[in-house]
Design a protein around this motif. Sequence first.
Motif, PDB file in Angstrom:
ATOM      1  N   LYS A  48       0.791  -1.325   0.046  1.00 42.51           N
ATOM      2  CA  LYS A  48       0.174   0.084   0.043  1.00 42.51           C
ATOM      3  C   LYS A  48       0.931   1.322  -0.007  1.00 42.51           C
ATOM      4  O   LYS A  48       0.773   2.242  -0.623  1.00 42.51           O
ATOM      5  CB  LYS A  48      -0.926  -0.219   1.166  1.00 42.51           C
ATOM      6  CG  LYS A  48      -2.339  -0.797   0.978  1.00 42.51           C
ATOM      7  CD  LYS A  48      -3.140  -0.715   2.094  1.00 42.51           C
ATOM      8  CE  LYS A  48      -4.194  -1.768   2.176  1.00 42.51           C
ATOM      9  NZ  LYS A  48      -5.066  -1.304   0.791  1.00 42.51           N
ATOM     10  N   ALA A  51       2.342   1.757  -3.416  1.00 44.17           N
ATOM     11  CA  ALA A  51       1.199   2.067  -4.179  1.00 44.17           C
ATOM     12  C   ALA A  51       1.085   3.455  -4.146  1.00 44.17           C
ATOM     13  O   ALA A  51       1.025   4.175  -5.208  1.00 44.17           O
ATOM     14  CB  ALA A  51       0.310   1.036  -4.247  1.00 44.17           C
ATOM     15  N   LYS A  52       0.918   4.065  -3.062  1.00 42.32           N
ATOM     16  CA  LYS A  52       0.874   5.484  -2.744  1.00 42.32           C
ATOM     17  C   LYS A  52       1.884   6.181  -3.424  1.00 42.32           C
ATOM     18  O   LYS A  52       1.836   7.376  -4.053  1.00 42.32           O
ATOM     19  CB  LYS A  52       0.709   5.768  -1.234  1.00 42.32           C
ATOM     20  CG  LYS A  52      -0.347   5.364  -0.604  1.00 42.32           C
ATOM     21  CD  LYS A  52      -1.330   6.528  -0.711  1.00 42.32           C
ATOM     22  CE  LYS A  52      -2.692   6.092  -0.137  1.00 42.32           C
ATOM     23  NZ  LYS A  52      -2.763   6.157   1.177  1.00 42.32           N
ATOM     24  N   ASN A  54       4.028   5.403  -5.946  1.00 43.12           N
ATOM     25  CA  ASN A  54       3.824   5.155  -7.197  1.00 43.12           C
ATOM     26  C   ASN A  54       2.768   6.014  -8.059  1.00 43.12           C
ATOM     27  O   ASN A  54       2.933   6.664  -9.092  1.00 43.12           O
ATOM     28  CB  ASN A  54       3.434   3.635  -7.779  1.00 43.12           C
ATOM     29  CG  ASN A  54       4.606   2.590  -7.524  1.00 43.12           C
ATOM     30  OD1 ASN A  54       5.594   2.896  -7.398  1.00 43.12           O
ATOM     31  ND2 ASN A  54       3.909   1.480  -7.640  1.00 43.12           N
ATOM     32  N   GLN A  55       1.624   6.404  -7.258  1.00 43.07           N
ATOM     33  CA  GLN A  55       0.482   7.185  -7.597  1.00 43.07           C
ATOM     34  C   GLN A  55       0.877   8.558  -7.595  1.00 43.07           C
ATOM     35  O   GLN A  55       0.623   9.342  -8.524  1.00 43.07           O
ATOM     36  CB  GLN A  55      -0.723   7.017  -6.843  1.00 43.07           C
ATOM     37  CG  GLN A  55      -1.988   7.494  -7.257  1.00 43.07           C
ATOM     38  CD  GLN A  55      -2.279   7.293  -8.599  1.00 43.07           C
ATOM     39  OE1 GLN A  55      -1.979   6.094  -9.047  1.00 43.07           O
ATOM     40  NE2 GLN A  55      -2.708   8.158  -9.464  1.00 43.07           N
ATOM     41  N   ARG A  58       3.123   8.879 -10.695  1.00 41.19           N
ATOM     42  CA  ARG A  58       2.098   8.905 -11.721  1.00 41.19           C
ATOM     43  C   ARG A  58       1.783  10.058 -12.084  1.00 41.19           C
ATOM     44  O   ARG A  58       1.586  10.750 -13.431  1.00 41.19           O
ATOM     45  CB  ARG A  58       1.116   7.884 -11.645  1.00 41.19           C
ATOM     46  CG  ARG A  58       1.595   6.520 -12.002  1.00 41.19           C
ATOM     47  CD  ARG A  58       0.408   5.619 -12.298  1.00 41.19           C
ATOM     48  NE  ARG A  58       0.964   4.341 -12.416  1.00 41.19           N
ATOM     49  CZ  ARG A  58       1.149   3.381 -11.773  1.00 41.19           C
ATOM     50  NH1 ARG A  58       0.729   3.558 -10.339  1.00 41.19           N
ATOM     51  NH2 ARG A  58       1.649   2.195 -12.130  1.00 41.19           N
ATOM     52  N   GLU A  59       0.804  10.868 -11.036  1.00 44.28           N
ATOM     53  CA  GLU A  59       0.262  12.125 -11.223  1.00 44.28           C
ATOM     54  C   GLU A  59       1.114  13.101 -11.768  1.00 44.28           C
ATOM     55  O   GLU A  59       0.996  13.967 -12.530  1.00 44.28           O
ATOM     56  CB  GLU A  59      -0.103  12.405  -9.881  1.00 44.28           C
ATOM     57  CG  GLU A  59      -1.403  11.540  -9.770  1.00 44.28           C
ATOM     58  CD  GLU A  59      -1.861  11.652  -8.206  1.00 44.28           C
ATOM     59  OE1 GLU A  59      -2.900  10.972  -7.442  1.00 44.28           O
ATOM     60  OE2 GLU A  59      -1.663  12.861  -7.586  1.00 44.28           O
ATOM     61  N   ASP A  62       2.609  12.446 -15.224  1.00 46.21           N
ATOM     62  CA  ASP A  62       1.443  12.700 -16.382  1.00 46.21           C
ATOM     63  C   ASP A  62       1.537  14.047 -16.644  1.00 46.21           C
ATOM     64  O   ASP A  62       1.085  14.527 -17.707  1.00 46.21           O
ATOM     65  CB  ASP A  62       0.350  11.908 -15.780  1.00 46.21           C
ATOM     66  CG  ASP A  62       0.239  10.530 -15.965  1.00 46.21           C
ATOM     67  OD1 ASP A  62       1.233   9.828 -16.628  1.00 46.21           O
ATOM     68  OD2 ASP A  62      -0.507   9.685 -15.474  1.00 46.21           O
ATOM     69  N   GLU A  68       2.895   6.947 -19.532  1.00 53.94           N
ATOM     70  CA  GLU A  68       3.318   5.580 -18.972  1.00 53.94           C
ATOM     71  C   GLU A  68       3.332   4.603 -19.797  1.00 53.94           C
ATOM     72  O   GLU A  68       2.344   4.260 -20.819  1.00 53.94           O
ATOM     73  CB  GLU A  68       2.450   5.257 -17.685  1.00 53.94           C
ATOM     74  CG  GLU A  68       2.802   4.205 -17.087  1.00 53.94           C
ATOM     75  CD  GLU A  68       2.169   3.819 -15.462  1.00 53.94           C
ATOM     76  OE1 GLU A  68       1.254   4.553 -15.310  1.00 53.94           O
ATOM     77  OE2 GLU A  68       2.667   3.009 -14.772  1.00 53.94           O
TER      78      GLU A  68
END
Length: 568
Positions: A48, A51-52, A54-55, A58-59, A62, A68
Amino acid sequence: MRMTRLATKTQREAPADAEAESHQLLVRAGYIRRLASGVYSFLPLGLKVLAKLNQIVREELDSAGAQEVMLSALHPVELWEQTGRIETMSDVLMRVEAKGGSFVLGPTHEEAVIATIAPDLESYRDLPVTVYQIQTKFRDEARPRFGLMRTREFVMADGYSFDASAEGMKASYQQMYEAYLRIFDRLQLPYVPVEADSGAIGGDVNHEFMVPSPIGEDYFAHCESCGYAANIEAARRGPQREAEIGEVEPMSVVSTPETSSIQELVRFFRSRGENFEENNFLKSIACKDAADEITIILIPGDREARIPKGLAPLANSDFDSFSFLFKGYIGPMQMQEQGVKVVADFSVLESQSWITGANLDGHHVINAQPDRDFIVDELGSFVVVQNGDPCPSCGSDLKLIRSVEAGHTFQLGLAYSSKIPGATFKAENGLDEKFWMGCYGIGMSRLPAVLAEHFHDSSGLMWPASVAPFQVEILTISPGKFPEVVAYCDSIYRQLLELKVEVLYDDRDIAPGVKFADADLLGIPKIVTIGQRGLSAGMVEVKDRLSGERIEVEANLLVEHLRANGVQ
RNA sequence: CGGGGAGUGGCGCAGCGUGGUAGCGCACCUGCUUUGGGAGCAGGGGGUCGGGGGUUCAAGUCCCCCCUCCCCGACCA
């Protein structure tokens, strides 16, 4: 998530192989588990957090216009033969022999990204393009260290930009660089972007994102007064304060047999009752460039040399070609007559005289004075910087700071595109040109360790909300004894779930002390303690794990309170 | 790759000197008690002692070889 359903448990004691505090806590709290040396699995809580992270990446990537992708982790060996890195990176490459041929487990993806993306980038009209991925990488590390810090298998977010020109590359680099600043801001870690050496990956301008940390494997030089910051491999020092020039006795030659190193020289003179320190000796390092031109680099004997790019110290065999150079007895005197350039570190002018090689086997000279006895063609920074060296931009003291390399951005230029056939596009003039590339990496799977190292206390982890595996933990006191407590907690749990709040519900019917200790260990930002005692008065306790602050909140306003206090 | 240390239930450790029934704490299972800061009592399960070879009537313990892990260094897109 109900704790009674959670796949992992906490451990009271850390395994003996965990040294770093972050490592111990992450294992004890059940975030990660070691499978082999330098090989870790992420358990539900650890994943978790990952994943946080990674997010966030990504944001920000992007929004910087990067797209991606996911390149394969398995690369045909031919790709690595094209760039020659099958040889130059053989130390870290993991090979796989399979039915389809020979493969490499990707330690980095320059080759793979060109092979994957270049076919669609046919024209300058298609450029610029930046892609990134969050991928597992493999490196056969000689020595894995500090849990997640240095592993054989790890997750990296790596981006690659393709441009039609150097200017375009710089613009793409700038966009990614700024995205990196935003990413590290959101991680809430202290960090410093530093000038860095590009190392084996090649290329020109590059920056490392350094997070000061006791589990760091790197040092960077930092100037508190002007903000200069550079990786230890790239750091330069400035000129020293003026040295006073006084009378120095004439230079003379002494016989110093069997003294080809500074240490041997110190011992030699000491045995004759003359006490010199290492910094009384001038180290003369003969280097050659690609054209076999010789440059002698002068540094004080107690310092480590930082050899500029394009120069390499002479190998033993090289000495045969240069009869005027005696290995171990090289000095700067009259070198210009041999067509040799003499460069010196700034610090060489700080001393009035030096002991250095006499350019005669088994002999040194004493009282060699700069300008009088030898000429320095060029002054510069040629030593690995130390604490207290003068800053190259403002002259204040530099400080070395231990740190983790959390991210690295490079302007690669044509370094890779020139080695891979097909890494070209049609320019405006109709001719094939090579891509101007940049590459950008963040060590995702090491970030939980870096964060844990920064955000913990003696009781356990304390995640910032932006990366915490859950936002709230509900901790029930003695649920087995008080059904009304359970009823209330279940209802709060359901409400929070409906609001999409990430909530961990410690519904275990065990001693309260254990639950408090586990809550502190797990490090969820908000811990709500609910027991019969408080509830009978209509109150619950909300603890902020980071600040340690505890407040009483009206039980029927708990959800509103949490929402009003940043819990999403 | 060099130097140092360590491998005994899931985790932490004792036992090895001087060979003779494999043990303790945590965790786990059952029952009862307990319930706002790492509970108590009683009962229970789980270990080819890293692997192989050797010495011996007998090896966790002694000898040899190998493997793995940790620390320091070298190395480190």
